[in-house]
Write a protein that holds these residues in place. Structure first.
Motif, PDB file in Angstrom:
ATOM      1  N   ASP A   4       0.854  -1.172   0.000  1.00 22.98           N
ATOM      2  CA  ASP A   4       0.000   0.000   0.000  1.00 22.98           C
ATOM      3  C   ASP A   4       0.898   1.232   0.000  1.00 22.98           C
ATOM      4  O   ASP A   4       1.617   1.486   0.961  1.00 22.98           O
ATOM      5  CB  ASP A   4      -0.901  -0.013   1.242  1.00 22.98           C
ATOM      6  N   THR A   5       0.869   1.979  -1.073  1.00 19.20           N
ATOM      7  CA  THR A   5       1.729   3.154  -1.189  1.00 19.20           C
ATOM      8  C   THR A   5       0.955   4.452  -0.972  1.00 19.20           C
ATOM      9  O   THR A   5       1.474   5.520  -1.239  1.00 19.20           O
ATOM     10  CB  THR A   5       2.412   3.197  -2.570  1.00 19.20           C
ATOM     11  N   ARG A   6      -0.272   4.345  -0.483  1.00 19.55           N
ATOM     12  CA  ARG A   6      -1.054   5.557  -0.231  1.00 19.55           C
ATOM     13  C   ARG A   6      -0.426   6.357   0.902  1.00 19.55           C
ATOM     14  O   ARG A   6       0.104   5.799   1.854  1.00 19.55           O
ATOM     15  CB  ARG A   6      -2.489   5.208   0.156  1.00 19.55           C
ATOM     16  N   ILE A   7      -0.503   7.650   0.775  1.00 14.82           N
ATOM     17  CA  ILE A   7      -0.067   8.529   1.850  1.00 14.82           C
ATOM     18  C   ILE A   7      -1.262   8.709   2.769  1.00 14.82           C
ATOM     19  O   ILE A   7      -2.285   9.256   2.377  1.00 14.82           O
ATOM     20  CB  ILE A   7       0.436   9.870   1.294  1.00 14.82           C
ATOM     21  N   GLU A   8      -1.137   8.191   3.976  1.00 14.98           N
ATOM     22  CA  GLU A   8      -2.249   8.216   4.928  1.00 14.98           C
ATOM     23  C   GLU A   8      -2.342   9.546   5.671  1.00 14.98           C
ATOM     24  O   GLU A   8      -3.423   9.980   6.030  1.00 14.98           O
ATOM     25  CB  GLU A   8      -2.095   7.080   5.946  1.00 14.98           C
ATOM     26  N   ASP A   9      -1.225  10.180   5.925  1.00 14.58           N
ATOM     27  CA  ASP A   9      -1.203  11.401   6.725  1.00 14.58           C
ATOM     28  C   ASP A   9      -0.528  12.502   5.913  1.00 14.58           C
ATOM     29  O   ASP A   9       0.687  12.658   5.942  1.00 14.58           O
ATOM     30  CB  ASP A   9      -0.451  11.140   8.036  1.00 14.58           C
ATOM     31  N   TRP A  10      -1.327  13.237   5.152  1.00  9.09           N
ATOM     32  CA  TRP A  10      -0.781  14.263   4.266  1.00  9.09           C
ATOM     33  C   TRP A  10      -0.118  15.388   5.042  1.00  9.09           C
ATOM     34  O   TRP A  10       0.843  15.987   4.574  1.00  9.09           O
ATOM     35  CB  TRP A  10      -1.869  14.786   3.326  1.00  9.09           C
ATOM     36  N   ASP A  11      -0.617  15.695   6.239  1.00 12.01           N
ATOM     37  CA  ASP A  11       0.022  16.743   7.039  1.00 12.01           C
ATOM     38  C   ASP A  11       1.427  16.333   7.454  1.00 12.01           C
ATOM     39  O   ASP A  11       2.362  17.130   7.376  1.00 12.01           O
ATOM     40  CB  ASP A  11      -0.820  17.075   8.271  1.00 12.01           C
ATOM     41  N   GLU A  67       4.040  13.624  -5.780  1.00 13.38           N
ATOM     42  CA  GLU A  67       3.208  13.639  -4.577  1.00 13.38           C
ATOM     43  C   GLU A  67       3.322  14.949  -3.806  1.00 13.38           C
ATOM     44  O   GLU A  67       2.350  15.448  -3.260  1.00 13.38           O
ATOM     45  CB  GLU A  67       3.556  12.458  -3.669  1.00 13.38           C
ATOM     46  N   GLY A  68       4.525  15.508  -3.752  1.00 11.19           N
ATOM     47  CA  GLY A  68       4.694  16.792  -3.075  1.00 11.19           C
ATOM     48  C   GLY A  68       3.893  17.892  -3.751  1.00 11.19           C
ATOM     49  O   GLY A  68       3.304  18.748  -3.086  1.00 11.19           O
ATOM     50  N   CYS A  69       3.859  17.852  -5.082  1.00 15.04           N
ATOM     51  CA  CYS A  69       3.075  18.835  -5.839  1.00 15.04           C
ATOM     52  C   CYS A  69       1.583  18.630  -5.580  1.00 15.04           C
ATOM     53  O   CYS A  69       0.836  19.597  -5.426  1.00 15.04           O
ATOM     54  CB  CYS A  69       3.370  18.715  -7.333  1.00 15.04           C
ATOM     55  N   ILE A  70       1.163  17.369  -5.550  1.00 14.50           N
ATOM     56  CA  ILE A  70      -0.245  17.071  -5.259  1.00 14.50           C
ATOM     57  C   ILE A  70      -0.607  17.639  -3.897  1.00 14.50           C
ATOM     58  O   ILE A  70      -1.631  18.304  -3.735  1.00 14.50           O
ATOM     59  CB  ILE A  70      -0.520  15.557  -5.332  1.00 14.50           C
ATOM     60  N   ASP A  71       0.237  17.400  -2.914  1.00 15.58           N
ATOM     61  CA  ASP A  71      -0.013  17.893  -1.559  1.00 15.58           C
ATOM     62  C   ASP A  71      -0.139  19.416  -1.553  1.00 15.58           C
ATOM     63  O   ASP A  71      -1.140  19.961  -1.101  1.00 15.58           O
ATOM     64  CB  ASP A  71       1.113  17.446  -0.629  1.00 15.58           C
ATOM     65  N   ALA A  72       0.854  20.096  -2.089  1.00  9.43           N
ATOM     66  CA  ALA A  72       0.872  21.558  -2.037  1.00  9.43           C
ATOM     67  C   ALA A  72      -0.284  22.168  -2.815  1.00  9.43           C
ATOM     68  O   ALA A  72      -0.969  23.083  -2.320  1.00  9.43           O
ATOM     69  CB  ALA A  72       2.207  22.072  -2.584  1.00  9.43           C
TER      70      ALA A  72
END
Length: 118
Positions: A4-11, A67-72
């Motif tokens: 599972d490569t999902r990021i569970e805690d984006w913060d 992923e960093g771009c998605i987050d920001a």
């Protein structure tokens, strides 16, 4: 076995990126100054509003798999008033574009086969 490569805690993910960014900034300050200037320049527009810029950024983030771009940019899109429905439509454009790129490169494969002693 699946991973599972999902990021569970984006913060937490975002905080980790900021910490590593500080480290890179200390190691190569001119690089980070240049990146900051580029980012500020791209966000200073006369014809696109903030929401439109963030929708474009999210579509590009998906196509570049950042992923960093998605987050920001998900955070910035939400702050600019983008709805999930609007983001979903922008992501549809990104999905279609990736499919189009795969189709175009598939045609290159046919060209390579024809040129490889075919």
């Amino acid at each position: 076995m699946t991973t599972d490569t999902r990021i569970e805690d984006w913060d937490n993910y975002s905080a980790g990126l900021r910490e590593r960014g500080k480290e890179l900034s200390a190691l190569h300050p001119e690089l980070m100054k240049g990146f900051g200037a580029l980012s500020r320049g791209a966000s200073t527009t006369k014809h696109l509003d903030a929401k439109t810029r963030e929708m474009i950024a999210l579509a590009v983030a998906v196509t570049t798999r950042c992923e960093g771009c998605i987050d920001a940019h998900a955070r910035k899109a939400r702050a600019a008033g983008a709805t999930k429905e609007e983001v979903a439509e922008a992501l549809g454009v990104a999905i279609a574009l990736n499919a189009g790129a795969a189709l175009t490169y598939s045609l290159h494969v046919l060209d390579a086969l024809d040129g490889a002693g075919g």
